[in-house]
Design an enzyme around this catalytic site. Structure first.
Site, PDB file in Angstrom:
ATOM      1  N   HIS A 287     -58.368  17.742  16.131  1.00 17.09           N
ATOM      2  CA  HIS A 287     -57.766  16.626  17.131  1.00 17.09           C
ATOM      3  C   HIS A 287     -58.181  15.302  16.601  1.00 17.09           C
ATOM      4  CE1 HIS A 287     -56.397  14.081  20.432  1.00 17.09           C
ATOM      5  NE2 HIS A 287     -55.875  15.110  21.061  1.00 17.09           N
ATOM      6  N   HIS A 330     -66.353  14.252  25.355  1.00 19.67           N
ATOM      7  CA  HIS A 330     -66.722  13.187  24.479  1.00 19.67           C
ATOM      8  C   HIS A 330     -67.682  12.206  25.229  1.00 19.67           C
ATOM      9  CE1 HIS A 330     -65.084   9.039  22.500  1.00 19.67           C
ATOM     10  NE2 HIS A 330     -66.002   9.502  21.883  1.00 19.67           N
ATOM     11  N   GLU A 336     -63.679   3.139  28.648  1.00 20.73           N
ATOM     12  CA  GLU A 336     -62.432   3.477  28.772  1.00 20.73           C
ATOM     13  C   GLU A 336     -61.935   3.395  30.267  1.00 20.73           C
ATOM     14  OE1 GLU A 336     -62.077   7.683  27.516  1.00 20.73           O
ATOM     15  OE2 GLU A 336     -63.274   7.318  25.555  1.00 20.73           O
ATOM     16  N   TYR A 345     -51.381  14.255  32.321  1.00 19.72           N
ATOM     17  CA  TYR A 345     -52.163  13.910  31.189  1.00 19.72           C
ATOM     18  C   TYR A 345     -52.854  15.382  30.786  1.00 19.72           C
ATOM     19  CZ  TYR A 345     -56.100  12.136  28.290  1.00 19.72           C
ATOM     20  OH  TYR A 345     -56.943  11.936  27.229  1.00 19.72           O
ATOM     21  N   HIS A 366     -67.326  12.762  29.413  1.00 16.43           N
ATOM     22  CA  HIS A 366     -65.919  12.924  29.965  1.00 16.43           C
ATOM     23  C   HIS A 366     -65.288  14.163  29.163  1.00 16.43           C
ATOM     24  CE1 HIS A 366     -65.521   9.605  27.400  1.00 16.43           C
ATOM     25  NE2 HIS A 366     -64.214   9.997  26.921  1.00 16.43           N
TER      26      HIS A 366
END
Length: 432
Positions: A287, A330, A336, A345, A366
């Site tokens: 990704h 992450h 963010e 999402y 997160h």
């Protein structure tokens, strides 16, 4: 000419040297400030950057208007201020909100602002403040923001933004940007409206560099639309509100401030349809970093470090082989703030719904919730299209402090951490 409901015309491009006139010959030829401007207009300069910025960075627009902006009485501080003006202590905890409730009492765009978080007071050319807006009535006054450039992200309801340079009509899945100091009025076309705002205190937003992507891709310049000149010649009393160092001040005018008959320059409001974003992704494995989804960026003096990035997660094909396809777990140097315009999402199976928001601060861990993680590990990796979705992120290099109002609203989810609580260890040293 009144800003009525007729179809709007636009000019195409990003950062162009635009020009427009609502009356033939209203623009001076060959100079900016003639001794006598056409039609008895006044010439006025709106500077969006310092005079001595590099030409490639400079932003300014010449306005030819009926009444100079200088004609106004003293401003007075308004008793009613923006909700969320008081910031709370910084928190490393992850935060998520349900959609804020629409107002029951008549509320225009200004009265419906709620500051969610901020990392700067607006007195220095850096940082960002993040808001949500909730409205059920069109504005009958005009507004300008001396503290920053406004990036509007509608989630519910169409808006007509009547600005000094002309009108923009935006709907969910479109965005609009209003330059610092530009006067405007927000009209609701559907009775109710809700959305998000990033108030950029730093360098004006621009398109990101494409690097090895090449000369095309992401948000293409031709898809940005600027208005054409439209003016109001009204002598009715009108309130003009400005935001100055976080506070609202107002004065009473004897005319409409949206009286610009002609203009030229590159410091302009504009709109962009997010559905035109040319999404880049992997066609092999893994990704890529979410920076490939950047629509606009406000840079800092450190090359590659953004004051704010506006990033979207649009409909796209997922084809990566042997890959955990959702956004990975992450811990980020950046901060963010996310919102959802429509759909779902792909990293959150539940709890994050259109109109909602989340905040993950610097180094706050997160990633996909437990349900999304389990599904991704077990998924049959056929080509899969993520459709009918549009999430976005305001990402900033400075820590965001939530407002006290944002922490006290009933929309705050007190159980957000629970979405990761059922992640279990599957480690087995005997089996690779």
């Amino acid at each position: 000419m009144n800003l009525d409901s007729t179809a709007l015309a636009y000019q195409s491009g990003f950062g162009n040297e635009f020009s427009s006139e609502a009356l033939p010959g209203a623009l001076p030829v060959g100079q900016n400030s003639p001794q006598k401007a056409p039609y008895g207009l006044y010439a006025e300069l709106l500077s969006g950057t310092a005079f001595t910025m590099a030409r490639s960075e400079a932003r300014r627009t010449w306005l030819y208007r009926i009444t100079p902006s200088a004609k106004h009485p003293p401003f007075r501080r308004l008793e009613r201020q923006i909700a969320g003006a008081e910031l709370d202590a910084p928190t490393p905890n992850r935060l998520r909100w349900d959609p804020l409730a629409l107002p029951e009492q008549p509320t225009d765009f200004l009265d419906g602002l709620l500051r969610m978080a901020a990392n700067a007071p607006g007195d220095k050319p850096a940082g960002v403040s993040i808001y949500q807006y909730l409205a059920n009535r069109s504005m009958e006054r005009c507004f300008y923001d001396a503290d920053g450039e406004l990036l509007l992200v509608p989630q519910l309801g169409r808006l007509r933004l009547c600005t000094e340079l002309g009108a923009l009509q935006v709907e969910p899945l479109e965005i609009a940007v209003i330059p610092r100091g530009m006067k405007f009025r927000v009209e609701l076309l559907d009775g109710e409206a809700r959305g998000y705002i990033a108030e950029n205190h730093g360098a004006p937003l621009r398109l990101p560099d494409l690097g090895p992507i090449g000369s095309n891709g992401l948000a293409n310049p031709r898809d940005f639309l600027a208005p054409v000149a439209r003016y109001e010649d009204s002598r009715q009393p009108l309130q003009l509100v400005q935001k100055y160092l976080g506070e609202l001040w107002a004065c009473e005018l004897d005319h409409s401030p949206l009286d610009v008959v002609a203009w030229h320059g590159n410091n302009v409001p504009y709109k962009y349809d997010l559905r035109r974003f040319n999404t880049i992704g992997t066609v092999s494995f893994d990704h890529p970093d979410p920076s490939i989804f950047t629509v606009l960026t406000s840079p800092t003096s450190v090359h590659g470090l953004a004051n704010i990035d506006f990033v979207i997660f649009p409909p796209r094909w997922m084809v990566a082989e042997n890959t955990f396809r959702p956004p990975w777990f992450h811990r980020n140097l950046m901060n963010e703030f996310m919102g959802l315009i429509q759909g779902a999402y792909d990293a959150k199976a539940g709890g994050f719904v259109p109109g909602g928001a989340s905040l993950h601060s610097c180094m706050s861990a997160h990633g996909p919730d437990a349900e999304s993680c389990d599904k991704a590990i077990a998924a049959d990796l056929k080509p899969h299209r993520i459709d009918q979705t549009m999430a976005f992120m305001f990402e900033t290099s400075q820590v965001l402090r939530p407002s006290r109002a944002a922490l006290e609203t009933p929309a705050l989810q007190n159980d957000y951490d629970a979405c990761w609580a059922s992640l279990v260890s599957t480690f087995n040293p005997q089996r690779r």
